[in-house]
Design a protein around this motif. Structure first.
Motif, mmCIF file in Angstrom:
data_model
loop_
_atom_site.group_PDB
_atom_site.id
_atom_site.type_symbol
_atom_site.label_atom_id
_atom_site.label_comp_id
_atom_site.label_asym_id
_atom_site.label_seq_id
_atom_site.Cartn_x
_atom_site.Cartn_y
_atom_site.Cartn_z
ATOM 1 N N GLN A 96 0.853 -1.181 0.000
ATOM 2 C CA GLN A 96 0.000 0.000 0.000
ATOM 3 C C GLN A 96 0.893 1.237 0.000
ATOM 4 O O GLN A 96 1.820 1.338 0.797
ATOM 5 N N ILE A 97 0.609 2.159 -0.912
ATOM 6 C CA ILE A 97 1.333 3.425 -0.957
ATOM 7 C C ILE A 97 0.355 4.526 -0.581
ATOM 8 O O ILE A 97 -0.699 4.670 -1.200
ATOM 9 N N ILE A 98 0.732 5.284 0.434
ATOM 10 C CA ILE A 98 -0.116 6.357 0.925
ATOM 11 C C ILE A 98 0.567 7.677 0.587
ATOM 12 O O ILE A 98 1.734 7.876 0.912
ATOM 13 N N GLY A 99 -0.150 8.563 -0.067
ATOM 14 C CA GLY A 99 0.413 9.848 -0.444
ATOM 15 C C GLY A 99 -0.603 10.676 -1.204
ATOM 16 O O GLY A 99 -1.809 10.455 -1.089
ATOM 17 N N THR A 100 -0.112 11.630 -1.987
ATOM 18 C CA THR A 100 -0.980 12.440 -2.845
ATOM 19 C C THR A 100 -0.495 12.320 -4.281
ATOM 20 O O THR A 100 0.677 12.061 -4.526
ATOM 21 N N LYS B 195 5.118 9.873 -6.536
ATOM 22 C CA LYS B 195 5.197 9.453 -7.943
ATOM 23 C C LYS B 195 6.394 8.541 -8.164
ATOM 24 O O LYS B 195 6.312 7.561 -8.905
ATOM 25 N N LYS B 196 7.520 8.848 -7.518
ATOM 26 C CA LYS B 196 8.716 8.006 -7.640
ATOM 27 C C LYS B 196 8.451 6.611 -7.075
ATOM 28 O O LYS B 196 8.882 5.610 -7.641
ATOM 29 N N ALA B 197 7.757 6.550 -5.943
ATOM 30 C CA ALA B 197 7.446 5.256 -5.331
ATOM 31 C C ALA B 197 6.530 4.440 -6.238
ATOM 32 O O ALA B 197 6.757 3.241 -6.449
ATOM 33 N N LEU B 198 5.509 5.075 -6.784
ATOM 34 C CA LEU B 198 4.602 4.366 -7.691
ATOM 35 C C LEU B 198 5.355 3.858 -8.917
ATOM 36 O O LEU B 198 5.141 2.728 -9.355
ATOM 37 N N ARG B 199 6.261 4.675 -9.451
ATOM 38 C CA ARG B 199 7.054 4.273 -10.615
ATOM 39 C C ARG B 199 7.972 3.101 -10.273
ATOM 40 O O ARG B 199 8.138 2.169 -11.056
ATOM 41 N N PHE B 200 8.579 3.130 -9.084
ATOM 42 C CA PHE B 200 9.476 2.065 -8.642
ATOM 43 C C PHE B 200 8.776 0.706 -8.711
ATOM 44 O O PHE B 200 9.307 -0.254 -9.261
ATOM 45 N N PHE B 201 7.569 0.634 -8.165
ATOM 46 C CA PHE B 201 6.855 -0.644 -8.152
ATOM 47 C C PHE B 201 6.282 -0.990 -9.527
ATOM 48 O O PHE B 201 6.234 -2.157 -9.899
ATOM 49 N N LYS B 202 5.871 0.016 -10.285
ATOM 50 C CA LYS B 202 5.355 -0.233 -11.627
ATOM 51 C C LYS B 202 6.440 -0.818 -12.527
ATOM 52 O O LYS B 202 6.188 -1.752 -13.293
ATOM 53 N N VAL C 296 0.231 -2.400 -6.590
ATOM 54 C CA VAL C 296 0.136 -1.668 -5.334
ATOM 55 C C VAL C 296 -1.287 -1.147 -5.178
ATOM 56 O O VAL C 296 -2.030 -1.002 -6.151
ATOM 57 N N HIS C 297 -1.639 -0.866 -3.944
ATOM 58 C CA HIS C 297 -2.904 -0.208 -3.634
ATOM 59 C C HIS C 297 -2.553 1.214 -3.230
ATOM 60 O O HIS C 297 -1.847 1.418 -2.246
ATOM 61 N N PHE C 298 -3.009 2.206 -4.005
ATOM 62 C CA PHE C 298 -2.671 3.602 -3.750
ATOM 63 C C PHE C 298 -3.790 4.285 -2.981
ATOM 64 O O PHE C 298 -4.960 4.188 -3.348
ATOM 65 N N VAL C 299 -3.433 4.988 -1.912
ATOM 66 C CA VAL C 299 -4.388 5.762 -1.127
ATOM 67 C C VAL C 299 -4.022 7.232 -1.276
ATOM 68 O O VAL C 299 -2.941 7.650 -0.857
ATOM 69 N N ASP C 300 -4.917 7.998 -1.901
ATOM 70 C CA ASP C 300 -4.700 9.430 -2.079
ATOM 71 C C ASP C 300 -5.273 10.154 -0.866
ATOM 72 O O ASP C 300 -6.469 10.090 -0.598
ATOM 73 N N LEU C 301 -4.410 10.835 -0.136
ATOM 74 C CA LEU C 301 -4.835 11.515 1.090
ATOM 75 C C LEU C 301 -5.760 12.702 0.817
ATOM 76 O O LEU C 301 -6.452 13.151 1.734
ATOM 77 N N THR D 124 5.173 12.029 2.996
ATOM 78 C CA THR D 124 4.833 11.011 2.009
ATOM 79 C C THR D 124 6.026 10.682 1.121
ATOM 80 O O THR D 124 6.946 11.492 1.015
ATOM 81 N N PRO D 125 6.033 9.524 0.499
ATOM 82 C CA PRO D 125 5.037 8.468 0.574
ATOM 83 C C PRO D 125 5.251 7.581 1.796
ATOM 84 O O PRO D 125 6.363 7.473 2.314
ATOM 85 N N VAL D 126 4.179 6.964 2.227
ATOM 86 C CA VAL D 126 4.267 5.913 3.233
ATOM 87 C C VAL D 126 4.031 4.611 2.477
ATOM 88 O O VAL D 126 2.983 4.431 1.864
ATOM 89 N N VAL D 127 5.028 3.742 2.465
ATOM 90 C CA VAL D 127 4.918 2.442 1.792
ATOM 91 C C VAL D 127 4.722 1.416 2.887
ATOM 92 O O VAL D 127 5.529 1.298 3.802
#
Length: 129
Positions: free
Chosen positions: A25-29, A36-43, A49-54, A109-112
Motif C-alpha cells: 500500500q502506498i499512501i500519499g498524494t 510518484k517516484k514510489a509508484l514508478r518504482f513498483f510499476k 500496489v494499492h494507492f491511497v490518495d490523502l 509522504t510516501p508511506v509504503v
C-alpha cells in the motif's frame, strides 16, 4: 540475455514480497513527486500496489496505529510541508498522533506499507529488502 533479465525481475519481486502474497500500500498524494517516484518504482518491477490518495480519503485510526507501530510519530509528520506551515504548528505544542489523525496531509509522504513493515519517504533500498 532475455532469460537473465526475467530471472532478475522475479528475484526483485521476491525480495519485495509479492511472491508471498503481500499487498503493498502506498499512501500519499497524486501531486507529490516522492509519491510518484514510489509508484514508478513498483510499476517498473510489475508489482501491484494499492494507492491511497490523502486528498480523497483520510487514514482510519487503525491504519494510523498500524503505521505508528513501525515508524516513530516524529518521523511521520512533515515539518517542512505546506500544511504544517499553513496551520502554524511550528509555533505550537501538540500531540503528533492527534494532529495526524485530524489532518492526514501532515503526513510525510510516501508511506509504503505492507502487513509487517512500513517505510516513510522515498527509500527504494529499504523497499527491496
Amino acid at each position: 540475455m532475455q532469460r537473465h533479465r526475467r530471472s532478475c525481475r522475479l528475484k526483485d519481486r521476491w525480495l519485495i514480497g509479492e511472491r508471498a502474497g503481500v499487498v503493498i500500500q502506498i499512501i500519499g498524494t497524486k501531486k507529490c513527486q516522492e509519491t510518484k517516484k514510489a509508484l514508478r518504482f513498483f510499476k517498473e518491477r510489475r508489482i501491484e500496489v494499492h494507492f491511497v490518495d490523502l486528498n480523497e480519503r483520510a487514514l482510519s485510526a487503525g491504519e494510523l496505529r498500524s503505521i505508528l507501530q513501525h515508524v516513530p510519530a516524529e518521523d511521520l509528520i512533515d515539518r517542512a510541508g505546506k500544511q504544517f506551515q499553513k496551520r502554524g504548528l511550528q509555533y505550537m505544542k501538540f500531540d503528533i498522533e492527534e494532529e495526524l489523525a485530524e489532518d492526514p496531509l501532515l503526513l510525510r509522504t510516501p508511506v509504503v506499507r505492507t502487513k509487517q513493515k512500513a517505510f516513510v519517504g522515498h527509500c527504494p533500498e529499504e523497499w527491496s529488502t
